[in-house]
Motif scaffolding. Structure first.
Motif, PDB file in Angstrom:
ATOM      1  N   ASN A  51       0.820  -1.216   0.000  1.00 31.80           N
ATOM      2  CA  ASN A  51       0.000   0.000   0.000  1.00 31.80           C
ATOM      3  C   ASN A  51       0.854   1.266   0.000  1.00 31.80           C
ATOM      4  OD1 ASN A  51      -2.504  -1.215  -0.169  1.00 31.80           O
ATOM      5  ND2 ASN A  51      -2.783  -1.297   2.044  1.00 31.80           N
ATOM      6  N   ARG A  55       0.034   4.412  -2.262  1.00 34.71           N
ATOM      7  CA  ARG A  55      -0.653   5.380  -1.409  1.00 34.71           C
ATOM      8  C   ARG A  55      -1.208   6.594  -2.162  1.00 34.71           C
ATOM      9  NH1 ARG A  55      -3.647   4.782   1.880  1.00 34.71           N
ATOM     10  NH2 ARG A  55      -2.276   3.328   2.902  1.00 34.71           N
ATOM     11  N   HIS A  57      -2.170   6.969  -5.134  1.00 34.41           N
ATOM     12  CA  HIS A  57      -3.296   6.608  -5.999  1.00 34.41           C
ATOM     13  C   HIS A  57      -4.518   6.179  -5.191  1.00 34.41           C
ATOM     14  CE1 HIS A  57      -0.767   7.041  -9.497  1.00 34.41           C
ATOM     15  NE2 HIS A  57       0.169   6.385  -8.825  1.00 34.41           N
ATOM     16  N   ILE A  58      -4.279   5.634  -4.017  1.00 36.53           N
ATOM     17  CA  ILE A  58      -5.381   5.290  -3.116  1.00 36.53           C
ATOM     18  C   ILE A  58      -5.974   6.579  -2.551  1.00 36.53           C
ATOM     19  CG2 ILE A  58      -5.997   4.191  -0.926  1.00 36.53           C
ATOM     20  CD1 ILE A  58      -3.779   2.085  -1.583  1.00 36.53           C
ATOM     21  N   ASP A  59      -5.106   7.496  -2.134  1.00 43.75           N
ATOM     22  CA  ASP A  59      -5.554   8.752  -1.533  1.00 43.75           C
ATOM     23  C   ASP A  59      -6.370   9.603  -2.497  1.00 43.75           C
ATOM     24  OD1 ASP A  59      -4.377   8.046   0.852  1.00 43.75           O
ATOM     25  OD2 ASP A  59      -2.639   9.358   0.611  1.00 43.75           O
ATOM     26  N   ASP A  61      -8.113   8.467  -4.952  1.00 43.54           N
ATOM     27  CA  ASP A  61      -9.206   7.605  -5.424  1.00 43.54           C
ATOM     28  C   ASP A  61      -9.052   7.180  -6.882  1.00 43.54           C
ATOM     29  OD1 ASP A  61     -11.405   6.109  -4.609  1.00 43.54           O
ATOM     30  OD2 ASP A  61     -12.829   7.536  -5.459  1.00 43.54           O
ATOM     31  N   LEU A  63      -7.193   4.685  -7.545  1.00 41.50           N
ATOM     32  CA  LEU A  63      -7.219   3.245  -7.275  1.00 41.50           C
ATOM     33  C   LEU A  63      -8.241   3.030  -6.170  1.00 41.50           C
ATOM     34  CD1 LEU A  63      -6.107   0.358  -7.434  1.00 41.50           C
ATOM     35  CD2 LEU A  63      -4.239   1.080  -5.979  1.00 41.50           C
ATOM     36  N   HIS A  64      -9.386   2.490  -6.544  1.00 41.51           N
ATOM     37  CA  HIS A  64     -10.478   2.355  -5.590  1.00 41.51           C
ATOM     38  C   HIS A  64     -10.317   1.141  -4.680  1.00 41.51           C
ATOM     39  CE1 HIS A  64     -14.454   2.850  -3.947  1.00 41.51           C
ATOM     40  NE2 HIS A  64     -14.746   1.610  -4.268  1.00 41.51           N
TER      41      HIS A  64
END
Length: 83
Positions: A51, A55, A57-59, A61, A63-64
């Motif tokens: 992660n 990170r 791309h997660i933050d 969104d 990468l959902h």
């Protein structure tokens, strides 16, 4: 929208000698990752390590969701032998 190859590259940049295979539809992904960096880590610690590479791309969104299977090379070898 992200592509599986982008995730593979990000993870490979974070983990030494990682074998990374990712599939997905642009927002939801499945990753199979084999790395010696996972040695001695719990499943949660392994996922946190991956992660970190994702990170940003997660933050934002981009990468959902991503599900992961994380193994060390000996664990992978053992599972292959077990069939």
């Amino acid at each position: 929208m992200m592509q599986p190859q982008e995730i593979e590259r990000l993870v490979q940049d974070q983990l030494s000698d990682a074998r990374v295979e990712v599939s997905g539809d642009g927002r939801h992904f499945r990753a199979f990752i084999v790395s010696p960096d996972f040695q001695g880590l719990s499943r949660i610690e392994r996922h946190r390590l991956v992660n970190r590479a994702l990170r940003a791309h997660i933050d934002d969104d981009t990468l959902h969701a991503i599900s992961m299977r994380t193994l060390t090379p000996p664990e992978h070898e053992q599972q292959q032998k077990a069939g």
